[in-house]
Design a protein around this motif. Structure first.
Motif, PDB file in Angstrom:
ATOM      1  N   GLY A   1       0.796  -1.228   0.000  1.00 44.85           N
ATOM      2  CA  GLY A   1       0.000   0.000   0.000  1.00 44.85           C
ATOM      3  C   GLY A   1       0.823   1.270   0.000  1.00 44.85           C
ATOM      4  O   GLY A   1       0.282   2.373   0.115  1.00 44.85           O
TER       5      GLY A   1
ATOM      6  N   LYS B   1      -4.074  12.144  -7.683  1.00 45.08           N
ATOM      7  CA  LYS B   1      -5.175  11.265  -7.241  1.00 45.08           C
ATOM      8  C   LYS B   1      -5.185   9.961  -8.030  1.00 45.08           C
ATOM      9  O   LYS B   1      -5.420   8.882  -7.480  1.00 45.08           O
ATOM     10  CB  LYS B   1      -6.520  11.984  -7.409  1.00 45.08           C
TER      11      LYS B   1
ATOM     12  N   ALA C   1      -4.474   6.248  -6.086  1.00 46.93           N
ATOM     13  CA  ALA C   1      -5.740   5.561  -5.796  1.00 46.93           C
ATOM     14  C   ALA C   1      -5.486   4.205  -5.148  1.00 46.93           C
ATOM     15  O   ALA C   1      -4.703   3.397  -5.653  1.00 46.93           O
ATOM     16  CB  ALA C   1      -6.536   5.393  -7.087  1.00 46.93           C
ATOM     17  N   GLY C   2      -6.136   3.974  -4.007  1.00 41.23           N
ATOM     18  CA  GLY C   2      -6.033   2.688  -3.321  1.00 41.23           C
ATOM     19  C   GLY C   2      -4.802   2.535  -2.446  1.00 41.23           C
ATOM     20  O   GLY C   2      -4.634   1.506  -1.786  1.00 41.23           O
ATOM     21  N   LYS C   3      -3.911   3.541  -2.422  1.00 39.49           N
ATOM     22  CA  LYS C   3      -2.691   3.445  -1.608  1.00 39.49           C
ATOM     23  C   LYS C   3      -2.970   3.896  -0.171  1.00 39.49           C
ATOM     24  O   LYS C   3      -3.835   4.730   0.086  1.00 39.49           O
ATOM     25  CB  LYS C   3      -1.571   4.306  -2.211  1.00 39.49           C
ATOM     26  N   LYS C   4      -2.167   3.336   0.761  1.00 38.51           N
ATOM     27  CA  LYS C   4      -2.364   3.654   2.177  1.00 38.51           C
ATOM     28  C   LYS C   4      -1.382   4.718   2.680  1.00 38.51           C
ATOM     29  O   LYS C   4      -1.694   5.470   3.593  1.00 38.51           O
ATOM     30  CB  LYS C   4      -2.192   2.383   3.019  1.00 38.51           C
TER      31      LYS C   4
END
Length: 618
Positions: A99, A164, A168-171
């Motif tokens: 992530g 963005k 996207a989807g990264k922590k």
């Protein structure tokens, strides 16, 4: 005339002869100042140009107190401390990669450096059997890596939207925003967005001006100025929720040309920081100042090694200038990442010098490592070169081959033999390590070779990348010096200012206005009016055009050539635009036209009806 505050931050033109004393030069950001070392660059010969630009590059490594004592430098304790802290944050992502993401972002040269470094560090991670964690963003998208699209860096919203997408989807995302002058809205918007979303994003701003010199004029599609965003980051740095890395490196040898020292310092600073993070994380220890200094000193030695070849660099500069003067072309043929460095230099010549028709071409051989699949592929085969470049070569063209002795030398030799049938103007820039030597048959093909031999480095796997980084930086210094010097010899430069640049973004618009004030001595209002007249010519200036956002003027100006010299001649001769164009057409070069005007009959700064426009322009 409608009231507008767009020009409020522009200082009034000083009295003639009092430019330096007026405080105007002091008020300019460091990255826009005129470097005293090169104030007579336009009078220098090739050997002197190499020496002067080499001295400017050496300023990157000057320590605090040697020059500009009030500013922090690359070796300053405060900068090294921040580098260690940022390296620590990178290590956190490397330790828990799931992530995680490291984004390198910028516009123009800064974006191309972001691309190059993301390729390098993904390659490093793949070599260690690790999943690549780096990506890059460049204003205008991938096409901007190989084409000049500088206007795209003026949108903060564009920067945020691009960020963005990749995040996207990264922590946990570290965003390293590169803006040499702390000026690009593309980066400013990203930094602001990161600060508003601290649970996921950590912003790191890299540039080479003090924060109080960051651009403070309004960003058209954003609510804060760059300076306000940088100041906010400084406050968050106390809690390590944002970082600003902005050592002073001195003004560019060519005023404002951040592709040169700014691009080199970006590469040095970030490759040092990121390599230190990788080198120490595998040992289970934190990055230290000692580790940073070891790497920085290797880059400093690279400067000494590179400029020890100054005589041959000057010879290549004269050859390139000769080809361009005869309306020939200069081709840079590079292998692996040295080809990317060559591409950067060729692309940047176009907007830097107003080089119409792209007289400096680059060709990239050897392909990128597979870790670059996220970006554009510059994989041109030998067959492509033979079909698209070779047939068009003429005897007035110059071809420069850029490679290391670890590259495919058989392929190099084959191409050189074929090129030599078309032109005798071939040169090589070849990097080798102690113990390596160029094969005699290949060596005999070149009338001149800039041969740079590097000492053996005994490092771990990550440390082996230092040699690759040295090759790239050395190649960048040489090609920047050659292309800049070639255009100086062609009369494109006045003192150390680029008169014939194309106005492709807001930074260049304000630089153009400053040059008109500097060289004409005319009041601010008249300089603004004349610049807008030339930009929109032959359309007459209406109140609506005068009140338009700066972006409207840039959109019109970016495809026009010789806007600044025509405006300057109009101001100096107090003549119409058509008459200014005629003066320019009759002169042997842009700078000769302006020099002639500057040394002509004395021009008094008299009361001018346009001075009455001043309140309206404020």
């Amino acid at each position: 005339m409608p009231s507008t505050k767009r020009f409020q931050h522009v200082i009034e033109t000083p009295e003639p002869g009092k430019w330096e004393l007026s405080g105007y030069e002091a008020a300019l950001p460091i990255t826009e100042k005129s470097n005293p070392l090169t104030q007579d660059l336009d009078k220098a010969d090739a050997e002197q140009i190499v020496r002067l630009l080499g001295q400017c590059d050496a300023e990157i490594f000057q320590e605090e107190g040697q020059i500009m004592p009030t500013y922090q430098r690359l070796y300053s304790e405060s900068v090294l401390t921040t580098m260690v802290q940022v390296a620590g944050k990178v290590q956190e992502v490397l330790k828990e990669p799931e992530g995680g993401l490291v984004v390198l972002s910028g516009g123009g040269t800064s974006g191309r450096m972001a691309f190059l470094m993301s390729v390098s560090f993904n390659q490093l991670m793949k070599g260690l059997g690790q999943k690549p964690l780096y990506t890059y963003l460049i204003a205008g998208g991938d096409r901007s890596v190989v084409a000049s699209r500088e206007g795209t860096e003026d949108s903060a919203l564009h920067g945020i939207e691009e960020l963005k997408k990749v995040a996207a989807g990264k922590k946990r995302v570290i965003v390293i925003g590169i803006s040499v002058g702390l000026s690009a809205p593309f980066v400013a918007g990203q930094m602001d967005y990161c600060m508003d979303n601290p649970a996921i994003f950590l912003p790191v701003l890299v540039g080479f001006n003090p924060v109080n010199m960051a651009r403070n004029d309004p960003i058209e599609d954003w609510s804060s100025t760059f300076r306000q965003i940088a100041e906010r980051m400084q406050k968050l740095q106390e809690k390590q929720e944002a970082f600003v890395l902005n050592p002073a490196i001195g003004p560019e040898g060519l005023s404002g040309s951040s592709r040169m020292k700014g691009g080199s310092a970006t590469k040095i600073l970030l490759e040092t920081l990121l390599l230190a993070a990788h080198k120490t994380v595998d040992r289970g220890i934190a990055a230290s100042q000692r580790c940073l200094l070891e790497i920085l000193r290797t880059f400093e030695r690279a400067h000494q090694v590179t400029y020890s070849q100054s005589t041959k660099i000057a010879a290549l500069m004269k050859q390139a200038s000769s080809s361009l003067e005869k309306k020939g072309r200069v081709y840079l043929v590079g292998w692996q990442t040295l080809g990317i460095i060559a591409i950067m230099d060729g692309v940047e010549c176009i907007h830097t010098f107003g080089a119409g028709g792209a007289p400096v071409h680059t060709f990239f051989l050897g392909g990128l490592p597979s870790s670059s699949a996220q970006g554009p592929q510059f994989c041109f085969s030998q067959e492509d070169f033979l079909t698209s470049i070779l047939p068009s070569l003429t005897e007035i063209d110059t071809v420069v081959f850029v490679f290391t002795l670890d590259d495919n030398l058989t392929e190099v030799q084959t191409l050189v033999e074929q090129v030599k049938e078309k032109t005798a103007n071939i040169q090589a820039l070849a990097h080798s390590t102690v113990g390596q030597s160029l094969p005699t048959p290949l060596k005999k093909l070149f009338p001149s070779i800039i041969s740079i031999m590097w000492p053996l480095l005994f490092f771990e796997y990550e440390g082996n990348f230092i040699q690759k980084f040295q090759h790239e930086l050395s190649t960048k210094w040489i090609l920047n010096t050659v292309s800049t010097g070639a255009h100086v010899l062609l009369g494109k430069i006045l003192q150390n200012h680029m008169l014939d640049l194309r106005i492709r973004n807001s930074k260049l618009f304000w630089r153009a206005l400053a040059m008109l004030q500097r060289f004409s001595g005319q009041p601010k209002a008249r300089c603004i009016e004349t610049l807008l007249q030339v930009i929109h010519f032959p359309q007459p200036l209406s109140d609506d055009i005068r009140a338009s956002p700066i972006s409207v003027h840039i959109q019109t100006a970016h495809e026009k050539e010789q806007v600044i010299p025509i405006a300057l001649l109009s101001l100096l001769f107090r003549c119409s635009i058509l008459e200014a164009q005629a003066h320019l057409a009759a002169a042997p070069s842009v700078c000769e036209a302006v020099r002639s005007a500057l040394t002509g009959p004395g021009r008094k700064r008299s009361t001018d009806p346009l001075e009455a426009l001043e309140p309206a322009l404020l």
